[in-house]
Design a protein around this motif. Structure first.
Motif, PDB file in Angstrom:
ATOM      1  N   ARG A 128       0.849  -1.189   0.000  1.00  0.00           N
ATOM      2  CA  ARG A 128       0.000   0.000   0.000  1.00  0.00           C
ATOM      3  C   ARG A 128       0.883   1.236   0.000  1.00  0.00           C
ATOM      4  O   ARG A 128       1.810   1.338   0.817  1.00  0.00           O
ATOM      5  CB  ARG A 128      -0.871   0.002   1.266  1.00  0.00           C
ATOM      6  N   ILE A 129       0.619   2.150  -0.936  1.00  0.00           N
ATOM      7  CA  ILE A 129       1.381   3.393  -0.975  1.00  0.00           C
ATOM      8  C   ILE A 129       0.875   4.290   0.154  1.00  0.00           C
ATOM      9  O   ILE A 129      -0.328   4.526   0.276  1.00  0.00           O
ATOM     10  CB  ILE A 129       1.195   4.107  -2.329  1.00  0.00           C
ATOM     11  N   GLY A 130       1.800   4.761   0.969  1.00  0.00           N
ATOM     12  CA  GLY A 130       1.442   5.627   2.092  1.00  0.00           C
ATOM     13  C   GLY A 130       2.674   5.848   2.931  1.00  0.00           C
ATOM     14  O   GLY A 130       3.789   5.524   2.505  1.00  0.00           O
ATOM     15  N   SER A 144       3.530   5.112 -12.831  1.00  0.00           N
ATOM     16  CA  SER A 144       2.793   5.382 -14.063  1.00  0.00           C
ATOM     17  C   SER A 144       1.292   5.435 -13.797  1.00  0.00           C
ATOM     18  O   SER A 144       0.698   4.432 -13.393  1.00  0.00           O
ATOM     19  CB  SER A 144       3.154   4.268 -15.065  1.00  0.00           C
ATOM     20  N   TYR A 145       0.708   6.610 -14.021  1.00  0.00           N
ATOM     21  CA  TYR A 145      -0.741   6.812 -13.827  1.00  0.00           C
ATOM     22  C   TYR A 145      -1.186   6.393 -12.421  1.00  0.00           C
ATOM     23  O   TYR A 145      -2.220   5.742 -12.266  1.00  0.00           O
ATOM     24  CB  TYR A 145      -1.537   6.064 -14.903  1.00  0.00           C
ATOM     25  N   VAL A 146      -0.422   6.781 -11.433  1.00  0.00           N
ATOM     26  CA  VAL A 146      -0.730   6.416 -10.048  1.00  0.00           C
ATOM     27  C   VAL A 146      -0.981   7.655  -9.189  1.00  0.00           C
ATOM     28  O   VAL A 146      -1.895   7.654  -8.346  1.00  0.00           O
ATOM     29  CB  VAL A 146       0.435   5.587  -9.437  1.00  0.00           C
ATOM     30  N   LEU A 147      -0.212   8.725  -9.396  1.00  0.00           N
ATOM     31  CA  LEU A 147      -0.304   9.884  -8.498  1.00  0.00           C
ATOM     32  C   LEU A 147      -1.736  10.399  -8.392  1.00  0.00           C
ATOM     33  O   LEU A 147      -2.163  10.845  -7.328  1.00  0.00           O
ATOM     34  CB  LEU A 147       0.625  11.014  -8.973  1.00  0.00           C
TER      35      LEU A 147
HETATM   36  C1  LIG Z   1      -4.418   3.553 -13.452  1.00  0.00           C
HETATM   37  S1  LIG Z   1      -3.630   2.169 -12.665  1.00  0.00           S
HETATM   38  C2  LIG Z   1      -1.991   2.239 -13.398  1.00  0.00           C
HETATM   39  C3  LIG Z   1      -1.366   0.886 -13.471  1.00  0.00           C
HETATM   40  C4  LIG Z   1      -0.021   0.845 -14.211  1.00  0.00           C
HETATM   41  N1  LIG Z   1       0.976   1.600 -13.497  1.00  0.00           N
HETATM   42  C5  LIG Z   1      -0.182   1.331 -15.629  1.00  0.00           C
HETATM   43  O1  LIG Z   1       0.465   2.327 -15.984  1.00  0.00           O
HETATM   44  O2  LIG Z   1      -0.932   0.719 -16.395  1.00  0.00           O
HETATM   45  C6  LIG Z   1      -3.279   2.755 -11.012  1.00  0.00           C
HETATM   46  C7  LIG Z   1      -2.667   1.665 -10.159  1.00  0.00           C
HETATM   47  O3  LIG Z   1      -2.280   2.216  -8.897  1.00  0.00           O
HETATM   48  C8  LIG Z   1      -2.657   1.314  -7.878  1.00  0.00           C
HETATM   49  N2  LIG Z   1      -2.845   2.086  -6.623  1.00  0.00           N
HETATM   50  C9  LIG Z   1      -3.653   3.161  -6.440  1.00  0.00           C
HETATM   51  N3  LIG Z   1      -3.581   3.589  -5.172  1.00  0.00           N
HETATM   52  C10 LIG Z   1      -2.716   2.761  -4.528  1.00  0.00           C
HETATM   53  C11 LIG Z   1      -2.237   2.684  -3.198  1.00  0.00           C
HETATM   54  N4  LIG Z   1      -2.619   3.567  -2.262  1.00  0.00           N
HETATM   55  N5  LIG Z   1      -1.373   1.704  -2.879  1.00  0.00           N
HETATM   56  C12 LIG Z   1      -0.955   0.809  -3.843  1.00  0.00           C
HETATM   57  N6  LIG Z   1      -1.386   0.823  -5.126  1.00  0.00           N
HETATM   58  C13 LIG Z   1      -2.247   1.789  -5.468  1.00  0.00           C
HETATM   59  C14 LIG Z   1      -3.964   0.717  -8.393  1.00  0.00           C
HETATM   60  O4  LIG Z   1      -4.303  -0.490  -7.751  1.00  0.00           O
HETATM   61  C15 LIG Z   1      -3.653   0.550  -9.875  1.00  0.00           C
HETATM   62  O5  LIG Z   1      -3.072  -0.699 -10.170  1.00  0.00           O
END
Ligand SMILES: C[S@@+](CC[C@H](N)C(=O)[O-])C[C@H]1O[C@@H](n2cnc3c(N)ncnc32)[C@H](O)[C@@H]1O
Length: 213
Positions: A128-130, A144-147
């Motif tokens: 878990r990101i935190g 990638s596409y996470v922030l």
């Molecule tokens: C839009 S997807 C992007 C996935 C991949 N990086 C890509 O570019 O295809 C966002 C990813 O971030 C993960 N994610 C979001 N919030 C998170 C958190 N707090 N801790 C861990 N993973 C997280 C989601 O489960 C998801 O797999």
């Protein structure tokens, strides 16, 4: 991967994901909840995230010719689009770790990666990101596409952890004003931590692009 998934279920998952990703609201629970969600993600969105990451990595590789990452950690890696982009950019194998809180995404990523010999040894781990995020040292770390799915404090925690653990950090976000703002926030933080910008902008000074333009 879509075999066995009724078309109406796949279509429903795509609609739900589109709605979730259009919003900017941080999520407190995984958006990718089950096999239908991750199969839909891999089919309709992963090819585009792969291409976006590959384009960013190509610009990075051009800016730092001769450098090859010896290890890669993909945070929020989901189904592993960035791991495929890294193996497409730099030949050879390296230790790869994918971290995500969505187990169905990691499971499907692992299955897809079976078709890529360069990902044979990849580790797919729940995290878990935190503030408790523990990142192993890595030459290359991708986000990638996470922030956009994170709260402000989790974004800060992730960028600080990345700066402490990695030699290079590649961040990819949607090309929207809000995505640009998140990239600049991370860029400023990484520069304060001692990083140099390699690409796409050729300098580490303040970005001259006014927000919202
Ligand atoms: C839009 S997807 C992007 C996935 C991949 N990086 C890509 O570019 O295809 C966002 C990813 O971030 C993960 N994610 C979001 N919030 C998170 C958190 N707090 N801790 C861990 N993973 C997280 C989601 O489960 C998801 O797999």
């Amino acid at each position: 991967m879509l075999d066995g998934l009724p078309p109406s279920q796949a279509a429903g998952a795509v609609e739900r994901l589109i709605a979730a990703y259009r919003g900017d609201t941080p999520t407190h629970a995984p958006i990718l909840r089950d096999r239908a969600d991750v199969a839909a993600y891999a089919a309709y969105r992963m090819p585009a995230t792969f291409e976006a990451v590959r384009s960013a990595l190509g610009a990075f590789a051009d800016a730092v010719p001769g450098w090859v990452p010896g290890s890669h950690v993909d945070v929020g890696g989901g189904t592993g689009a960035a791991t495929w982009a890294v193996t497409d950019t730099w030949a050879g194998t390296r230790p790869v770790t994918v971290l995500d809180w969505a187990e169905p995404a990691l499971a499907l990523g692992r299955e897809l990666a079976a078709a890529n010999p360069a990902l044979a040894g990849a580790r797919w781990q729940r995290a878990r990101i935190g503030s408790g995020l523990d990142l192993e040292p890595a030459d290359l770390l991708t986000v990638s596409y996470v922030l956009n799915e994170l709260t402000e404090s989790d974004r800060t925690a992730l960028v600080d952890a990345a700066a402490a653990a990695a030699r290079s950090v590649v961040i990819v976000e949607a090309g929207t004003p809000a995505g640009y703002a998140r990239v600049i926030e991370a860029r400023d933080r990484l520069i304060r931590a001692g990083f140099e910008i390699a690409a796409p902008c050729p300098h580490s000074a303040a970005c001259p692009i006014a927000p919202g333009t």
